[in-house]
Write a protein that holds these residues in place. Structure first.
Motif, PDB file in Angstrom:
ATOM      1  N   LEU A 130      -9.643  12.681   2.555  1.00 26.27           N
ATOM      2  CA  LEU A 130      -8.427  12.242   3.231  1.00 26.27           C
ATOM      3  C   LEU A 130      -7.257  13.166   2.884  1.00 26.27           C
ATOM      4  N   ASP A 131      -6.542  13.658   3.907  1.00 28.26           N
ATOM      5  CA  ASP A 131      -5.314  14.409   3.660  1.00 28.26           C
ATOM      6  C   ASP A 131      -4.077  13.596   4.019  1.00 28.26           C
ATOM      7  N   ASN A 151      -8.839  12.719  -3.439  1.00 26.97           N
ATOM      8  CA  ASN A 151      -8.709  13.052  -2.027  1.00 26.97           C
ATOM      9  C   ASN A 151      -7.823  14.292  -1.915  1.00 26.97           C
ATOM     10  N   LYS A 152      -7.187  14.477  -0.757  1.00 24.70           N
ATOM     11  CA  LYS A 152      -6.359  15.667  -0.537  1.00 24.70           C
ATOM     12  C   LYS A 152      -4.965  15.277  -0.058  1.00 24.70           C
ATOM     13  N   LEU A 153      -4.471  14.159  -0.530  1.00 29.75           N
ATOM     14  CA  LEU A 153      -3.175  13.667  -0.074  1.00 29.75           C
ATOM     15  C   LEU A 153      -2.043  14.573  -0.552  1.00 29.75           C
ATOM     16  N   THR A 154      -1.105  14.856   0.345  1.00 29.67           N
ATOM     17  CA  THR A 154       0.080  15.627  -0.011  1.00 29.67           C
ATOM     18  C   THR A 154       1.339  14.775   0.016  1.00 29.67           C
ATOM     19  N   ALA A 155       1.268  13.609   0.643  1.00 32.55           N
ATOM     20  CA  ALA A 155       2.442  12.723   0.727  1.00 32.55           C
ATOM     21  C   ALA A 155       1.973  11.298   0.979  1.00 32.55           C
ATOM     22  N   LEU A 156       2.876  10.352   0.717  1.00 34.31           N
ATOM     23  CA  LEU A 156       2.615   8.933   0.978  1.00 34.31           C
ATOM     24  C   LEU A 156       3.631   8.417   1.985  1.00 34.31           C
ATOM     25  N   PRO A 157       3.205   7.651   2.983  1.00 34.79           N
ATOM     26  CA  PRO A 157       4.172   7.104   3.952  1.00 34.79           C
ATOM     27  C   PRO A 157       5.102   6.098   3.280  1.00 34.79           C
ATOM     28  N   LEU A 158       6.309   5.952   3.776  1.00 33.04           N
ATOM     29  CA  LEU A 158       7.278   5.035   3.197  1.00 33.04           C
ATOM     30  C   LEU A 158       6.774   3.601   3.209  1.00 33.04           C
ATOM     31  N   SER A 159       6.002   3.247   4.245  1.00 34.49           N
ATOM     32  CA  SER A 159       5.482   1.876   4.332  1.00 34.49           C
ATOM     33  C   SER A 159       4.535   1.565   3.179  1.00 34.49           C
ATOM     34  N   PHE A 160       4.030   2.619   2.526  1.00 27.78           N
ATOM     35  CA  PHE A 160       3.108   2.435   1.407  1.00 27.78           C
ATOM     36  C   PHE A 160       3.737   1.577   0.319  1.00 27.78           C
ATOM     37  N   PHE A 161       5.040   1.694   0.147  1.00 19.47           N
ATOM     38  CA  PHE A 161       5.725   1.017  -0.950  1.00 19.47           C
ATOM     39  C   PHE A 161       6.089  -0.429  -0.620  1.00 19.47           C
ATOM     40  N   LYS A 162       5.509  -0.946   0.480  1.00 19.14           N
ATOM     41  CA  LYS A 162       5.641  -2.366   0.804  1.00 19.14           C
ATOM     42  C   LYS A 162       4.515  -3.193   0.179  1.00 19.14           C
ATOM     43  N   LEU A 163       3.597  -2.507  -0.487  1.00 20.00           N
ATOM     44  CA  LEU A 163       2.456  -3.199  -1.108  1.00 20.00           C
ATOM     45  C   LEU A 163       2.907  -3.827  -2.429  1.00 20.00           C
ATOM     46  N   LEU A 176      -0.299  15.672  -4.449  1.00 23.71           N
ATOM     47  CA  LEU A 176       1.052  15.126  -4.314  1.00 23.71           C
ATOM     48  C   LEU A 176       2.054  15.988  -5.070  1.00 23.71           C
ATOM     49  N   GLU A 177       3.151  16.361  -4.406  1.00 22.19           N
ATOM     50  CA  GLU A 177       4.220  17.121  -5.042  1.00 22.19           C
ATOM     51  C   GLU A 177       5.435  16.260  -5.348  1.00 22.19           C
ATOM     52  N   VAL A 178       5.606  15.189  -4.576  1.00 20.55           N
ATOM     53  CA  VAL A 178       6.744  14.293  -4.754  1.00 20.55           C
ATOM     54  C   VAL A 178       6.289  12.859  -4.511  1.00 20.55           C
ATOM     55  N   ILE A 179       6.830  11.942  -5.302  1.00 19.27           N
ATOM     56  CA  ILE A 179       6.624  10.518  -5.056  1.00 19.27           C
ATOM     57  C   ILE A 179       8.001   9.881  -4.900  1.00 19.27           C
ATOM     58  N   SER A 180       8.176   9.135  -3.847  1.00 20.15           N
ATOM     59  CA  SER A 180       9.480   8.551  -3.528  1.00 20.15           C
ATOM     60  C   SER A 180       9.968   7.607  -4.621  1.00 20.15           C
ATOM     61  N   ASP A 181      11.310   7.523  -4.749  1.00 23.99           N
ATOM     62  CA  ASP A 181      11.909   6.576  -5.689  1.00 23.99           C
ATOM     63  C   ASP A 181      11.548   5.132  -5.332  1.00 23.99           C
ATOM     64  N   ASP A 182      11.093   4.924  -4.100  1.00 23.02           N
ATOM     65  CA  ASP A 182      10.732   3.573  -3.659  1.00 23.02           C
ATOM     66  C   ASP A 182       9.541   3.007  -4.416  1.00 23.02           C
ATOM     67  N   ILE A 194      -1.233   8.667 -11.815  1.00 24.43           N
ATOM     68  CA  ILE A 194      -0.813   9.731 -10.895  1.00 24.43           C
ATOM     69  C   ILE A 194      -1.167  11.091 -11.492  1.00 24.43           C
ATOM     70  N   SER A 195      -2.191  11.127 -12.316  1.00 22.29           N
ATOM     71  CA  SER A 195      -2.596  12.367 -12.981  1.00 22.29           C
ATOM     72  C   SER A 195      -3.253  13.329 -11.996  1.00 22.29           C
ATOM     73  N   HIS A 196      -3.343  14.606 -12.437  1.00 23.52           N
ATOM     74  CA  HIS A 196      -4.016  15.643 -11.648  1.00 23.52           C
ATOM     75  C   HIS A 196      -3.415  15.761 -10.246  1.00 23.52           C
ATOM     76  N   ASN A 197      -2.086  15.900 -10.199  1.00 29.57           N
ATOM     77  CA  ASN A 197      -1.385  16.184  -8.955  1.00 29.57           C
ATOM     78  C   ASN A 197      -0.502  17.410  -9.179  1.00 29.57           C
ATOM     79  N   CYS A 198       0.533  17.575  -8.364  1.00 27.81           N
ATOM     80  CA  CYS A 198       1.419  18.736  -8.473  1.00 27.81           C
ATOM     81  C   CYS A 198       2.866  18.292  -8.665  1.00 27.81           C
TER      82      CYS A 198
END
Length: 616
Positions: A130-131, A151-163, A176-182, A194-198
């Protein structure tokens, strides 16, 4: 028949080679759909759980998103048999899907139709290709566990933080290079990986995750840590290893922190952990630390592991003696030219690593003989120089001149330590002072006690760690079962043959050490400890392994039965796949062979499972 044909090898008519499928084949949507058989659908509707793990899927079968909907054939069947069971299942008793495992496949995308599975509480989609993930994932508001690692995720959608019901979130091994403050909106999180990311920074919002007990941010590119990290007041494990950190904010507010991993960074000083009274492990290998802050040492009375290998230390201070519970001390590859003699008197030190130092005061042949020889050398040198003083200023007084610690001395570390004092009894007044000092850790090991002191019952409601090893105990009093908050209990190297049934009340016990006693079988009460994770029973007289008893210990991860008289290992032990460490060497059984035992726990368990009779 041609001349060439008669020389070709012929396969027998019933050759098994005709039944083999190609190892590699391209998976398409049609073949993916066939993996979701009618049998699996029935099981999923009955249990609310569906596993399609490791089936080589390139896509998710469309039926997964409408699992509760009946197809045309099922509808026609229902019209005929509305009042009967349909092929063994009642259509009106379907369980909604709560658990879905799509891990270890080759899935490249998740359909937006995943929003149809609104009842899911557990979703595993790790080990895929999954990218990205659809924003509709945010509709699964009942999710408590989510694993999207590998997987191969580079970003998370904002709706993700509704969980907002998530308790466990695994995002390791992505891009992942950035994770939102949300992320701070996921207020129920207890475990975040969140290990082994960027990542180069941790989001400031992470400070709002006040229920977090485990945070793994290792193997990233972190150059800074937000100060509000110290808001994680119930954090037990923090892993920031393999980053680019050169400085950390004071961590003293993390009062429940037990394990801190900072190896492979660029730190030049010890982190300020003053106030981390519960810290048990501190890993600082491969940094650039030059000195040990004495003030920080004074607050680490519960520390058991201190790893400082591959640094630039030139001196170990005498105050290292305050680490009375230290069991492992790694100083490999530093710049030490000397070592204080006081290290030889640390009562629980089992591993001292000194290789790679320009030591002048300890001969190389002594270092090569191992920890016991080094400690003996340090003690002998100290006695020869007459450096041991007697009285309240010494940690190592003789039994005739013992000065018991008062409430003020104990209050600093919430610990009572009377190890290596040659004591035959301990006055009740010592334990009464310990109550006022709110002591939670008691160490009375390496004495000559023939019974557990009666005064210990005064601490029954609060004690969490108890070490009574290396004494002359022949029995344990029933009152010890009153210590219902006990998590660590060390009874090794005594003369015990049994444990009282009252031990069943120790429901929070996580580690039990009964090695080197006289047990001929594991006491029945041990099998009644639901929280037990580590059981060390080596060096006894055990003759059998009670698999029916051990199988009750669902959390058991370490089982050490080495050096006993066990003549048979039941194959069913292989079903205890939660075991991470299994020691069986030094027994009289013939199977598994020594070669199998040397391959490690995974190989032993696999070997045992293969020997379980097929009818089981």
């Amino acid at each position: 028949m041609s001349n060439l044909d008669k020389y070709r090898p012929r396969r027998p008519p019933n050759s098994r080679f005709r039944k083999l499928n190609p190892i590699f084949h391209l998976q398409n949507q049609e073949s993916d759909s066939k993996e979701l058989s009618s049998h699996l659908i029935k099981l999923a509707r009955k249990s609310g759980q569906l596993s399609l793990s490791g089936r080589g899927l390139a896509s998710v079968p469309e039926k997964v998103w409408q699992l509760d909907e009946l197809d045309e054939a099922e509808v026609r069947l229902l019209e005929v048999r509305m009042d009967r069971e349909v092929e063994g299942e009642r259509w009106w008793e379907h369980e909604p899907l709560t658990w879905l495992d799509l891990s270890s496949n080759c899935i490249t995308q998740i359909s937006p139709k995943i929003k149809n599975l609104a009842t899911l509480t557990v979703l595993n989609i790790h080990n895929n290709n999954l990218d990205s993930i659809p924003s509709e994932l945010g509709c699964l508001t009942k999710l408590t566990r989510l694993n999207i690692s590998h997987n191969k995720l580079t970003a998370l959608p904002l709706s993700f933080f509704k969980l907002c019901e998530l308790r466990s979130l695994q995002l390791s091994h992505n891009h992942l290079e950035v994770i939102s403050d949300d992320i701070g909106d996921l207020v129920m999180l207890e475990n975040l990986d969140i290990s082994h990311n960027c990542l180069s920074i941790l989001p400031p919002g992470i400070g709002f995750l006040t229920r977090l007990t485990q945070l793994d941010a290792s193997h990233n590119k972190l150059i800074d840590v937000p100060p509000d990290l110290t808001s994680l007041r119930v954090l037990l494990k923090l892993d920031l290893s393999e980053n680019q950190l050169s400085f950390l904010p004071p961590l003293g507010d993390l009062r429940k922190l037990e394990m801190l991993y900072l190896q492979h960074n660029q730190l030049v000083t010890l982190p300020d952990v003053t106030g981390c009274m519960a810290l048990k492990e501190l890993h600082l290998a491969d940094n650039a630390v030059k000195e040990i802050d004495v003030e920080i040492l004074e607050g680490l009375s519960r520390l058991r592991v201190l790893n400082l290998r591959d640094n630039k230390l030139e001196l170990i201070p005498e105050e290292i003696s305050s680490l009375q519970l230290l069991t492992r001390f790694d100083l490999t590859n530093n710049c030490l030219s000397t070592l204080p003699d006081i290290v030889g008197f640390l009562p629980h030190l089992q591993s001292l690593q000194l290789d790679g130092n320009p030591l002048r005061s300890i001969r190389r042949d002594i270092i090569q003989c191992g920890t016991s020889r080094i400690l003996k050398f340090l003690r002998e040198r100290c006695k020869g120089e007459g450096n041991i003083t007697v009285g309240s200023e010494s940690n190592f007084t003789s039994s005739a001149e013992v000065k018991f610690p008062d409430r003020y001395m104990m209050r600093n570390g919430r610990a009572l330590s009377l190890a290596m004092q040659d004591l035959t009894e301990i006055p009740d007044s010592v334990f009464l002072d310990a109550v006022e000092a709110e002591v939670t850790s008691v160490d009375i090991s390496k004495n000559k006690l023939k019974e557990v002191p009666l005064g210990l019952k005064n601490l029954a409601s609060r004690i969490t760690d108890l070490n009574v090893s290396c004494n002359l105990l022949t029995m344990i009093s029933l009152e010890l079962g009153l210590c219902q908050n006990l998590q660590y209990l060390d009874l090794q190297k005594n003369l015990l043959e049994d444990l009282p049934q009252s031990f069943e009340c120790l429901t929070r016990l996580r580690e039990l050490v009964i090695a080197f006693n006289k047990f001929s079988e594991l006491p029945e009460c041990v099998y009644k400890l639901p929280g037990l994770e580590i059981l060390i029973a080596r060096g006894n007289q055990l003759t059998k392994i009670d698999i029916s008893g051990l199988s009750q210990l669902k959390r058991l991860a370490t089982l050490d039965l080495a050096d006993n008289n066990i003549n048979h290992v039941p194959p069913e032990l292989g079903n205890m796949t939660q075991l991470r460490c299994l020691e069986l060497t030094g027994n009289s059984f013939r199977q598994p062979r020594h070669a199998i035992l040397m391959k490690g726990t995974v190989s032993i368990l696999s070997y045992l499972r293969d020997r379980i009779p097929q009818d089981q």
